[in-house]
Motif scaffolding. Structure first.
Motif, mmCIF file in Angstrom:
data_model
loop_
_atom_site.group_PDB
_atom_site.id
_atom_site.type_symbol
_atom_site.label_atom_id
_atom_site.label_comp_id
_atom_site.label_asym_id
_atom_site.label_seq_id
_atom_site.Cartn_x
_atom_site.Cartn_y
_atom_site.Cartn_z
ATOM 1 N N MET A 1 0.834 -1.201 0.000
ATOM 2 C CA MET A 1 0.000 0.000 0.000
ATOM 3 C C MET A 1 0.868 1.250 0.000
ATOM 4 O O MET A 1 1.847 1.335 0.748
ATOM 5 N N LYS A 2 0.521 2.223 -0.842
ATOM 6 C CA LYS A 2 1.197 3.499 -0.894
ATOM 7 C C LYS A 2 0.277 4.572 -0.305
ATOM 8 O O LYS A 2 -0.920 4.594 -0.591
ATOM 9 N N ILE A 3 0.866 5.459 0.491
ATOM 10 C CA ILE A 3 0.090 6.465 1.204
ATOM 11 C C ILE A 3 0.313 7.838 0.566
ATOM 12 O O ILE A 3 1.453 8.297 0.451
ATOM 13 N N VAL A 4 -0.781 8.466 0.152
ATOM 14 C CA VAL A 4 -0.737 9.816 -0.405
ATOM 15 C C VAL A 4 -1.564 10.721 0.502
ATOM 16 O O VAL A 4 -2.721 10.415 0.802
ATOM 17 N N ILE A 5 -0.960 11.819 0.960
ATOM 18 C CA ILE A 5 -1.658 12.741 1.852
ATOM 19 C C ILE A 5 -1.734 14.109 1.193
ATOM 20 O O ILE A 5 -0.729 14.624 0.697
ATOM 21 N N THR A 6 -2.937 14.691 1.177
ATOM 22 C CA THR A 6 -3.121 16.015 0.573
ATOM 23 C C THR A 6 -3.873 16.935 1.529
ATOM 24 O O THR A 6 -4.506 16.488 2.490
ATOM 25 N N CYS A 7 -3.790 18.232 1.224
ATOM 26 C CA CYS A 7 -4.528 19.232 2.003
ATOM 27 C C CYS A 7 -4.994 20.314 1.039
ATOM 28 O O CYS A 7 -4.205 21.162 0.608
ATOM 29 N N LYS B 1 0.019 2.336 -11.725
ATOM 30 C CA LYS B 1 0.660 1.598 -12.817
ATOM 31 C C LYS B 1 1.534 0.451 -12.301
ATOM 32 O O LYS B 1 1.758 -0.535 -13.011
ATOM 33 N N LEU B 2 1.999 0.593 -11.082
ATOM 34 C CA LEU B 2 2.840 -0.445 -10.469
ATOM 35 C C LEU B 2 2.009 -1.424 -9.643
ATOM 36 O O LEU B 2 2.546 -2.218 -8.883
ATOM 37 N N ASN B 3 0.680 -1.336 -9.810
ATOM 38 C CA ASN B 3 -0.267 -2.251 -9.156
ATOM 39 C C ASN B 3 -0.293 -2.124 -7.631
ATOM 40 O O ASN B 3 -0.593 -3.081 -6.921
ATOM 41 N N HIS B 4 0.034 -0.934 -7.140
ATOM 42 C CA HIS B 4 -0.083 -0.694 -5.705
ATOM 43 C C HIS B 4 -1.520 -0.306 -5.361
ATOM 44 O O HIS B 4 -2.219 0.311 -6.167
ATOM 45 N N THR B 5 -1.935 -0.653 -4.156
ATOM 46 C CA THR B 5 -3.147 -0.070 -3.600
ATOM 47 C C THR B 5 -2.764 1.285 -3.015
ATOM 48 O O THR B 5 -1.739 1.408 -2.340
ATOM 49 N N ILE B 6 -3.577 2.307 -3.283
ATOM 50 C CA ILE B 6 -3.270 3.660 -2.831
ATOM 51 C C ILE B 6 -4.262 4.085 -1.769
ATOM 52 O O ILE B 6 -5.475 4.045 -1.987
#
Length: 229
Positions: free
Chosen positions: A1-7, A111-116
């Motif tokens: 799993m890759k974690i993306v954090i935005t504000c 594209k790298l088949n990660h869950t985001i």
């Protein structure tokens, strides 16, 4: 799993060429109408957990980055008076680059088949239209998306175990309402978990979130990430 954090509502900053729009009501920029107090502080606190992060650098009273282009409140009561060419310029300079940057980050992971896991950090005013919001931490998601439903339930349980904060799902707003995560769900129909974390602004002082609350959310997010498949 890759974690993306935005504000999306990190700041109330207005580019110099548009400051004149607020000459008669400068104080509004420092209210919840101008930005989400404390949200950027929480965003920065959670940032070490992320694989990528990004915060909007202009205020929502110029253009509402967390709304679709067709939304009637894309422009505020101040900026809606601008001529079409100026509105198009704002979209080109401020709205589209922000959203495109975040979308491209997610696309690269996809594209790298990660869950985001995308955590969009917000805060809300304790009282709206004379009604007190009965919540400390809100978790917004789409109940029809299994991964979002499961992660939200796990996150809520972790927050409840960690503290005495009042935690509610899809409150004070609905996770399926028009917003950036709603748009991204349509783009990434698989392996995308779009969660908005909404924190009550009663825990904010001078744009800083309560330290204990920051720690609680950080620990719960970290715990849920560890348990992710």
């Amino acid at each position: 799993m890759k974690i993306v954090i935005t504000c999306e509502h990190a700041t109330n900053a207005i580019p110099p060429e548009y400051v004149y729009l607020f000459e008669e009501q400068k104080d509004v920029l420092n209210t919840h109408e101008g930005y989400d107090p404390g949200a950027y502080d929480l965003y920065k606190y959670l940032e070490p957990l992320s694989n990528a992060s990004y915060a909007q650098d202009i205020g929502r009273l110029l253009i509402e980055t967390n709304r679709s282009l067709h939304h009637p409140k894309l422009y505020s009561r101040f900026s809606k008076i601008l001529e079409h060419s100026k509105k198009s310029e704002i979209i080109e300079k401020h709205y589209s680059p922000y959203r495109r940057h975040v979308e491209n980050i997610i696309l690269d992971f996809h594209k790298l088949n990660h869950t985001i896991l995308h955590l969009s950090i917000h805060s809300f005013t304790p009282v709206l239209d004379d009604i007190e919001r009965n919540c400390d931490i809100g978790i917004l998601y789409d109940p029809k998306v299994r991964l979002e439903q499961e992660w939200s339930e796990q996150f809520k349980n972790s927050l409840t175990d960690e503290s005495k904060y009042r935690v509610r799902k899809n409150y004070p707003y609905h996770g399926k309402a028009d917003g950036f995560t709603t748009y991204l769900r349509k783009v990434f129909t698989e392996n995308y978990i779009g969660i908005e974390i909404e924190v009550n602004q009663k825990f904010v002082f001078k744009n800083k979130m309560n330290v204990s609350l920051n720690e609680t959310i950080y620990n719960s997010v970290k715990d849920c990430i560890k348990k992710a498949p």
